[in-house]
Design a protein around this motif. Structure first.
Motif, PDB file in Angstrom:
ATOM      1  N   GLN A 146       0.737  -1.204   0.036  1.00  0.00           N
ATOM      2  CA  GLN A 146       0.033  -0.153   0.025  1.00  0.00           C
ATOM      3  C   GLN A 146       0.771   1.234  -0.003  1.00  0.00           C
ATOM      4  N   GLN A 147       0.455   2.405  -0.920  1.00  0.00           N
ATOM      5  CA  GLN A 147       1.330   3.161  -1.183  1.00  0.00           C
ATOM      6  C   GLN A 147       0.813   4.395  -0.172  1.00  0.00           C
ATOM      7  N   GLU A 148       1.869   5.025   0.550  1.00  0.00           N
ATOM      8  CA  GLU A 148       1.591   6.274   1.342  1.00  0.00           C
ATOM      9  C   GLU A 148       2.866   7.535   1.055  1.00  0.00           C
ATOM     10  N   ASN A 149       2.321   8.492   1.540  1.00  0.00           N
ATOM     11  CA  ASN A 149       3.076   9.791   1.422  1.00  0.00           C
ATOM     12  C   ASN A 149       4.127   9.777   2.642  1.00  0.00           C
ATOM     13  N   LEU A 150       5.237  10.222   2.557  1.00  0.00           N
ATOM     14  CA  LEU A 150       6.404  10.341   3.449  1.00  0.00           C
ATOM     15  C   LEU A 150       7.084  11.758   3.177  1.00  0.00           C
ATOM     16  N   GLY A 151       6.541  12.651   3.283  1.00  0.00           N
ATOM     17  CA  GLY A 151       7.155  14.086   2.939  1.00  0.00           C
ATOM     18  C   GLY A 151       7.205  14.159   1.376  1.00  0.00           C
ATOM     19  N   GLN A 157       9.869 -11.297  -2.609  1.00  0.00           N
ATOM     20  CA  GLN A 157       9.221 -10.320  -3.439  1.00  0.00           C
ATOM     21  C   GLN A 157       7.553 -10.449  -2.868  1.00  0.00           C
ATOM     22  N   VAL A 158       7.233  -9.260  -2.826  1.00  0.00           N
ATOM     23  CA  VAL A 158       5.644  -8.950  -2.656  1.00  0.00           C
ATOM     24  C   VAL A 158       5.176  -8.144  -3.664  1.00  0.00           C
ATOM     25  N   ALA A 159       3.877  -8.283  -3.989  1.00  0.00           N
ATOM     26  CA  ALA A 159       3.119  -7.790  -5.080  1.00  0.00           C
ATOM     27  C   ALA A 159       3.093  -6.275  -4.903  1.00  0.00           C
ATOM     28  N   LEU A 160       3.463  -5.228  -5.904  1.00  0.00           N
ATOM     29  CA  LEU A 160       3.466  -3.890  -5.617  1.00  0.00           C
ATOM     30  C   LEU A 160       2.206  -3.232  -6.272  1.00  0.00           C
ATOM     31  N   LEU A 161       2.079  -3.603  -7.524  1.00  0.00           N
ATOM     32  CA  LEU A 161       0.823  -3.087  -8.059  1.00  0.00           C
ATOM     33  C   LEU A 161       0.327  -4.153  -9.308  1.00  0.00           C
ATOM     34  N   PRO A 184       2.336   6.658  -7.935  1.00  0.00           N
ATOM     35  CA  PRO A 184       3.943   6.761  -8.154  1.00  0.00           C
ATOM     36  C   PRO A 184       4.395   5.259  -8.564  1.00  0.00           C
ATOM     37  N   LEU A 185       5.387   5.440  -9.552  1.00  0.00           N
ATOM     38  CA  LEU A 185       6.035   4.272 -10.091  1.00  0.00           C
ATOM     39  C   LEU A 185       7.391   4.293  -9.651  1.00  0.00           C
TER      40      LEU A 185
END
Length: 509
Positions: A319-324, A344-348, A391-392
């Motif tokens: 799960q994508q989050e913002n960090l600054g 390896q874990v699924a990213l998208l 974000p990629l």
């Protein structure tokens, strides 16, 4: 001296409290900022991780040494922070000696052990008391009732037997801190530190549907741990973006090492008196609980020749989050970041993302021009309405396309770090079908021609890099990309297109 004696005795009897493992751990991995798109190599990881461990310890009243066993080999000691100690932290040290044959000999030097050896005449095993009088450098010398013997120099089986592990040795990397607790009791402490020998990367697989002009995009998040310590059921995150790492900052103690024991012998007699055998370290025999070793865990994608939809889509996706200004990818469930392995874990996982194929060329004046093959670019718009909008992170990509009942590889390339709203240009190789050729037609005048041998029309984008001198004629009105003129042209199937180029003739001073 008499006044100092109580203090000296107190220092010599400071109790040691050992925490052998954390109850909970979090691992946040930061990419190597200098790796670019290169592959991850376990033996050469230049990323870092922030490790946060929660441990429960029973502390005595007064001074004590608290040992945190099982920290990462690559711990940066000066970065370690310990919270939750009632008396705070007085001092911290990275214990630099790991349990090994050489460390056992060094820690037992001058002390008594038992040695098991084989009687040359009867062939039976015997044991007797011995004292280590020299070692571990250049061999081990033992003093026994029978005389002085050099370990493993008789050509027969010999091994020392240790009753216990010498003080200061650990089978796992250890960080120790001194504390002064006002009262005895149980405390829950949190240890946080930076550690080297980590890294992570995104690995993409794209399946192209040429008829629809779309692709399916799947990505793995690959975590790499080059340490000898596993972090079981860890809350795991990866941070994308460029984070500065100061390699000149002091790192404290040197990493712990487990040195091998090298034995050198000069036996008397002839070489035929001694059976030839390879050098090896003495066995370590001591009462100890069995060590459970877990095999490295690694999940891999199937071969690129197989269908993308046949690759098992994991339920667990980061799960994508913002960090600054950075991006953080959180794995939603605890996972084990195993020692000396990759996970390896699924990213998208995105379906039916529209794309445009563009053939890119860089044009530079040259004395001996030769045909240049065009770079194949798949251009995506990183927007939600186009099926992306996330974000990629940078990483390699393998492109496949269906042919009958199979998917075949059609190209490989790299995905750059691409923010939401940006254009993503995926380079997947060079084409022998689309080429460009620059020919000289006069002083400071050229003709650039592109050819297309495909049975379909293509879009060609040629960047004209002619230095600081401006172009004349029609080229003067071309749009610019990154400050350079860009000639974009549609080339028909099995056709050609050309443009005339000229620059002003330099005037004499």
């Amino acid at each position: 001296m008499l006044a100092l004696l109580p203090l000296m005795l107190q220092a010599a009897t400071v109790p040691i409290v050992t925490s052998d493992a954390p109850e909970a751990v979090a691992v946040t991995v930061y990419r190597d900022p200098n790796r670019g798109g290169g592959a991850i190599t376990l033996s050469n990881l230049d990323g870092r991780a922030l490790i946060t461990e929660t441990r429960t310890v029973d502390l005595p009243a007064g001074p004590a040494v608290l040992r945190f066993e099982g920290v990462a080999d690559g711990i940066v000691p000066v970065s370690a922070i310990v919270t939750g100690l009632p008396g705070g932290t007085v001092e911290k040290n990275r214990d630099a000696r790991l349990l090994s044959p050489a460390a056992l000999v060094d820690g037992t030097l001058g002390r008594h052990v038992r040695v098991r050896w084989t009687d040359r005449h009867s062939g039976k095993a015997r044991e007797e008391d011995a004292r280590i009088v020299a070692g571990p450098a250049d061999g081990v010398v033992l003093q026994t009732a029978s005389g002085v013997m050099a370990l493993r120099c008789s050509g027969l089986a010999e091994q020392p037997l240790y009753d216990a592990v010498p003080s200061g040795l650990s089978a796992k990397p250890t960080l120790s801190v001194r504390t002064m607790s006002p009262v005895a009791g149980r405390a829950t402490v949190r240890l946080s530190y930076l550690a080297d020998d980590f890294d992570w990367q995104a690995h993409y697989i794209g399946r192209v549907d040429e008829a629809a002009g779309t692709l399916d995009l799947f990505a793995w998040l690959t975590l790499a741990n080059g340490n000898s310590i596993s972090f079981a059921q860890a809350e795991t995150m990866a941070v994308a973006g460029e984070v500065r790492q100061d390699r000149n900052a002091p790192t404290g103690a040197m990493p712990a090492s487990a040195q091998a024991l090298s034995l050198q012998c000069w036996p008397m007699g002839t070489t035929s008196d001694i059976a030839e055998q390879p050098p090896f370290a003495p066995d370590m025999i001591m009462p100890a609980p069995p060590m459970m070793m877990s095999a490295p865990i690694m999940v891999t994608a199937r071969r690129n020749e197989e269908r993308l939809q046949d690759v098992p889509m994991a339920v667990m996706i980061a799960q994508q989050e913002n960090l600054g200004d950075l991006k953080l990818y959180r794995i939603p469930e605890p996972v084990t970041v195993a020692a000396n392995s990759q996970k390896q874990v699924a990213l998208l996982n995105r379906r039916n993302v529209p794309f445009e194929t563009v053939y890119a060329l860089l044009v530079q004046p040259a004395r001996d021009a030769i045909p240049a093959r065009a770079e194949i670019i798949l251009r995506l718009q990183n927007r939600a309405k186009d099926g992306l909008g996330l974000p990629l992170p940078a990483g390699p990509i393998a492109m496949v396309a269906p042919r009958g009942d199979r998917d075949l590889r059609v190209g490989e390339g790299d995905v750059p770090d691409t923010a939401v709203g940006q254009e993503a240009n995926l380079s997947i190789g060079r084409s022998a079908q689309v080429q460009g050729l620059l020919t000289t037609v006069g002083q400071d005048r050229w003709r650039y021609e592109v050819s297309n041998a495909n049975p379909f029309a293509v879009t060609v984008e040629a960047v004209l890099a002619f230095g600081q001198r401006p172009l004349l004629g029609a080229a003067k009105r071309l749009p610019r990309r990154n400050g350079l003129p860009l000639w974009s042209v549609r080339v028909p199937a099995n056709g050609r297109r050309s443009i005339d180029l000229a620059v002003p003739t330099p005037k004499d001073d």
